[in-house]
Design a protein around this motif. Structure first.
Motif, PDB file in Angstrom:
ATOM      1  N   ARG A 238     -48.708  40.103-104.044  1.00 40.48           N
ATOM      2  CA  ARG A 238     -48.073  40.103-105.356  1.00 40.48           C
ATOM      3  C   ARG A 238     -48.789  41.030-106.329  1.00 40.48           C
ATOM      4  N   TYR A 239     -50.097  41.197-106.201  1.00 40.34           N
ATOM      5  CA  TYR A 239     -50.841  42.082-107.092  1.00 40.34           C
ATOM      6  C   TYR A 239     -50.346  43.517-106.944  1.00 40.34           C
ATOM      7  N   VAL A 240     -50.067  43.957-105.708  1.00 45.64           N
ATOM      8  CA  VAL A 240     -49.532  45.299-105.500  1.00 45.64           C
ATOM      9  C   VAL A 240     -48.098  45.370-106.023  1.00 45.64           C
ATOM     10  N   ASP A 241     -47.346  44.308-105.826  1.00 47.35           N
ATOM     11  CA  ASP A 241     -45.980  44.233-106.328  1.00 47.35           C
ATOM     12  C   ASP A 241     -45.950  44.426-107.838  1.00 47.35           C
ATOM     13  N   LEU A 242     -46.874  43.775-108.539  1.00 46.58           N
ATOM     14  CA  LEU A 242     -46.935  43.891-109.992  1.00 46.58           C
ATOM     15  C   LEU A 242     -47.354  45.289-110.429  1.00 46.58           C
ATOM     16  N   ILE A 243     -48.241  45.909-109.657  1.00 46.08           N
ATOM     17  CA  ILE A 243     -48.666  47.266-109.988  1.00 46.08           C
ATOM     18  C   ILE A 243     -47.519  48.250-109.839  1.00 46.08           C
ATOM     19  N   CYS A 244     -46.769  48.120-108.752  1.00 44.22           N
ATOM     20  CA  CYS A 244     -45.777  49.135-108.384  1.00 44.22           C
ATOM     21  C   CYS A 244     -44.392  48.890-108.968  1.00 44.22           C
ATOM     22  N   ASN A 245     -44.035  47.639-109.211  1.00 46.96           N
ATOM     23  CA  ASN A 245     -42.674  47.310-109.657  1.00 46.96           C
ATOM     24  C   ASN A 245     -42.721  46.676-111.049  1.00 46.96           C
ATOM     25  N   SER A 246     -42.446  47.475-112.052  1.00 45.10           N
ATOM     26  CA  SER A 246     -42.557  46.995-113.430  1.00 45.10           C
ATOM     27  C   SER A 246     -41.591  45.861-113.730  1.00 45.10           C
ATOM     28  N   GLN A 247     -40.445  45.815-113.018  1.00 40.15           N
ATOM     29  CA  GLN A 247     -39.471  44.769-113.301  1.00 40.15           C
ATOM     30  C   GLN A 247     -39.977  43.391-112.888  1.00 40.15           C
ATOM     31  N   VAL A 248     -40.926  43.346-111.946  1.00 42.09           N
ATOM     32  CA  VAL A 248     -41.478  42.056-111.524  1.00 42.09           C
ATOM     33  C   VAL A 248     -42.210  41.398-112.685  1.00 42.09           C
ATOM     34  N   ARG A 249     -42.976  42.171-113.409  1.00 45.64           N
ATOM     35  CA  ARG A 249     -43.644  41.637-114.593  1.00 45.64           C
ATOM     36  C   ARG A 249     -42.615  41.091-115.584  1.00 45.64           C
ATOM     37  N   GLN A 250     -41.514  41.820-115.739  1.00 45.53           N
ATOM     38  CA  GLN A 250     -40.469  41.378-116.662  1.00 45.53           C
ATOM     39  C   GLN A 250     -39.874  40.044-116.231  1.00 45.53           C
ATOM     40  N   HIS A 251     -39.749  39.832-114.914  1.00 44.88           N
ATOM     41  CA  HIS A 251     -39.232  38.552-114.431  1.00 44.88           C
ATOM     42  C   HIS A 251     -40.134  37.399-114.875  1.00 44.88           C
ATOM     43  N   PHE A 252     -41.436  37.586-114.734  1.00 47.78           N
ATOM     44  CA  PHE A 252     -42.340  36.483-115.060  1.00 47.78           C
ATOM     45  C   PHE A 252     -42.573  36.355-116.556  1.00 47.78           C
ATOM     46  N   GLU A 253     -42.410  37.433-117.276  1.00 44.03           N
ATOM     47  CA  GLU A 253     -42.373  37.308-118.733  1.00 44.03           C
ATOM     48  C   GLU A 253     -41.138  36.513-119.151  1.00 44.03           C
ATOM     49  N   GLY A 254     -40.012  36.775-118.464  1.00 45.04           N
ATOM     50  CA  GLY A 254     -38.789  36.016-118.733  1.00 45.04           C
ATOM     51  C   GLY A 254     -38.964  34.551-118.407  1.00 45.04           C
ATOM     52  N   ARG A 255     -39.610  34.248-117.285  1.00 46.33           N
ATOM     53  CA  ARG A 255     -39.876  32.852-116.925  1.00 46.33           C
ATOM     54  C   ARG A 255     -40.707  32.169-118.012  1.00 46.33           C
ATOM     55  N   ALA A 256     -41.734  32.855-118.484  1.00 50.54           N
ATOM     56  CA  ALA A 256     -42.578  32.287-119.532  1.00 50.54           C
ATOM     57  C   ALA A 256     -41.772  32.024-120.805  1.00 50.54           C
TER      58      ALA A 256
END
Length: 598
Positions: A238-256
């Motif tokens: 997941r750490y690499v996923d967060l580095i490479c895919n900016s939309q993943v961060r947006q998903h978890f910001e949305g969850r928060a």
């Protein structure tokens, strides 16, 4: 080939590709502040020469060659990383001996990247604040040389990105050539201190006076242009996923945001958030198998709580009668009239798109209320929460309508219409004839069920196959048969029916609520009926809980209770197809393909 092909980086790439002759020299002279025409003439030579040789020496070409079998959206295995890591460590160790640790204890950041961009948005193209100094830090996501004396570095931190325009003329120290030409690589974490500016292309940037390596990335990082696509690799790394895919961060910001909006809504209408035990000596007859552990000092077997007011396939209602529900209703007995708990729950069962052994749920209880009060509160709350995020399904073709009131369907009538057949009266569902009829209907639609399944499970199977998949817009299924709801109060007007509802969106159940049964004698009778079913081989029947009955003896006020699956709400509002997309570290099968051992 450039490592990044999007956004501002494309602008910089176009700038270099479109410049020709004298115009190219003049613009470079303005930005580079050196006036040397040979800088631009050396650009292509440097790209195709020294830098490419360096990259090949480190084995990073393996990343972009799909002929190697991995392609550019995979994480290299140990053998692919080995050569690159070995060469990187050699360079870093030499640099460290001469310049000090490449893992410093601290870097003083004076301003976050997004704050920097906001603060200096007023700068004109080409303007520099030479009397100001700022320090920023982030991970290198792009690094491009524009001649001997100018390097563009794109860094990202906390979801925002900016450019460092590293000009040798302004750079302090003697390590320019080694740091810029050999040490810094894509993926490294760096800190930079310098002059705020806006370049000639209009991009806000920092002209560093110094750059410090804070944490090198010694493994090959997937290219930002391609990203990391393989779901299994994404979830395992997941750490690499967060580095490479900016939309993943947006998903978890949305969850928060969703969780924060739910908490804020409940807090603002007078609910108190509480915490109840996650370990219990009694599994409370959980139809979903619990995780077990052992307390050495107490010499007692304990169970992780199995909770959520959710009617899974063939699970009837047994899941949601475990902690924290019974604890929360005891708090209502004690005078906490409006309480809720949002927390982790566990199921020692299979994994699929909507189920994970570890998940998040919220239970809400309100004294002096019934299931219709909870229904209306849920409508208002979701209306408020969905304003925080997009409300399209994963295909992007269906706009969900959260305006009130949501559609309401009677449970039995919905099944009858879908099956095209009249069902027994709810008060007669558990007779032998009724069970036989339900099995015949299931057989007609080629739906299987356990041989010892009772009416509640058979009905759940029918509803799950014929009704639920069609409930796309927010829809309440209300008034389930009493045999499916051992902890719900019987309907005040309809015999054999409970005061209960389930909320479905996009064919998925996301919430479940009751008017809570508060008569201790009736509750004991229901428990005893469930225990009889368990003795007859029904593993999904719940067991008697004496401590809960004891609390009911003190008087539970009329109470409405509602449980919501947080992960499923997030999946729905964020347009995501799998529960793993809204859990940072979902439980996965071992790489060998065998199930995880509990």
């Amino acid at each position: 080939m450039e490592e990044n092909k999007t956004g501002k980086e494309e602008d910089e790439e176009d700038m270099e590709e479109n410049k020709t002759g004298k115009e190219e020299d003049e613009e470079d002279m303005e930005e580079n502040k050196t006036g040397k025409e040979e800088d631009e003439e050396d650009m292509e030579e440097n790209k195709t020469g020294k830098e490419d040789d360096e990259e090949r020496r480190r084995g990073s070409e393996r990343w972009t060659k799909e002929a190697q079998g991995k392609g550019s959206e995979s994480i290299p295995d140990a053998r692919e990383d080995e050569g690159y890591m070995r060469m990187r460590w050699q360079d870093l160790e030499q640099f460290q001996q001469a310049r000090g640790s490449v893992y410093p204890h601290k870097f003083d950041v004076t301003i976050e990247i997004q704050e920097f961009l906001n603060k200096y948005a007023c700068l004109e193209a080409g303007e520099q604040r030479k009397d100001e100094r700022q320090s920023v830090a982030g991970r290198i996501i792009g690094l491009r040389r524009a001649g001997k004396n100018l390097i563009f570095i794109d860094v990202k931190s906390n979801g925002s990105r900016m450019q460092l325009m590293v000009d040798r003329q302004h750079f302090d120290g003697e390590d320019w050539e080694e740091l810029m030409g050999k040490i810094l690589k894509r993926g490294d974490v760096v800190g930079a201190t310098g002059i705020p500016a806006r370049n000639k292309r209009g991009e806000i940037c920092l002209i560093p006076l110094s750059v410090k390596l804070l944490a090198p990335c010694v493994r090959i990082l997937p290219k930002d242009y391609y990203g990391l696509k393989d779901p299994d690799l994404r979830f395992r790394n997941r750490y690499v996923d967060l580095i490479c895919n900016s939309q993943v961060r947006q998903h978890f910001e949305g969850r928060a945001k969703i969780i924060r909006a739910i908490r804020n809504y409940l807090d603002n209408i007078g609910f108190l958030e509480v915490e109840t035990p996650m370990l219990s000596r009694q599994a409370s007859g959980a139809a979903a198998r619990p995780f077990k552990t052992f307390h050495n000092d107490l010499e007692s077997e304990l169970f992780m709580r199995v909770m959520q007011r959710e009617q899974r396939r063939g699970r009837a209602d047994a899941d949601r009668q475990v902690a924290p529900e019974l604890y929360l209703k005891q708090l209502v007995v004690g005078g906490l009239d409006k309480v809720y708990e949002l927390g982790k729950c566990f199921r020692n069962e299979g994994v699929d798109a909507t189920h994970n052994p570890e998940f998040t749920s919220i239970e809400i209880y309100q004294a002096y209320a019934d299931y219709m009060d909870m229904l209306e509160m849920l409508e208002r709350m979701l209306k408020s929460v969905c304003q925080e995020v997009s409300s399209r399904d994963k295909s992007g073709t269906i706009e969900l309508d959260f305006s009130r009131p949501f559609q309401r369907l009677d449970y039995m009538q919905a099944i009858e219409e879908a099956a095209g057949q009249k069902l027994p009266h709810p008060s007669e569902l558990e007779t032998t004839e009724s069970v036989k009829l339900l099995r015949e209907i299931l057989s007609k639609f080629k739906v299987s069920a356990p041989s010892n399944a009772h009416a509640s499970i058979l009905l759940d199977k029918l509803c799950g196959e014929l009704v639920e998949p069609k409930l796309i817009q927010p829809t309440f299924l209300i008034n389930q048969p009493l045999c499916m709801s051992p902890l719900a109060k019987e309907h005040r007007e309809m015999a054999g029916v409970s005061e209960r509802f389930e909320l479905f969106i996009l064919g998925r159940e996301v919430a479940n609520a009751y008017t809570e049964l508060n008569d201790p004698r009736e509750q004991k009778t229901r428990f005893e009926e469930q225990m009889l079913k368990k003795q007859q081989g029904d593993e999904e029947a719940i067991v008697l809980d004496d401590s809960f009955l004891h609390a009911l003896d003190y008087g539970l006020p009329p109470t409405g209770g509602c449980g919501i699956g947080i992960d499923r709400i997030c999946m729905t509002l964020l347009d995501l197809p799998s529960i793993r997309e809204v859990q940072l570290f979902p439980l996965l099968r071992p790489k060998e393909g065998k199930p995880e051992e509990p």
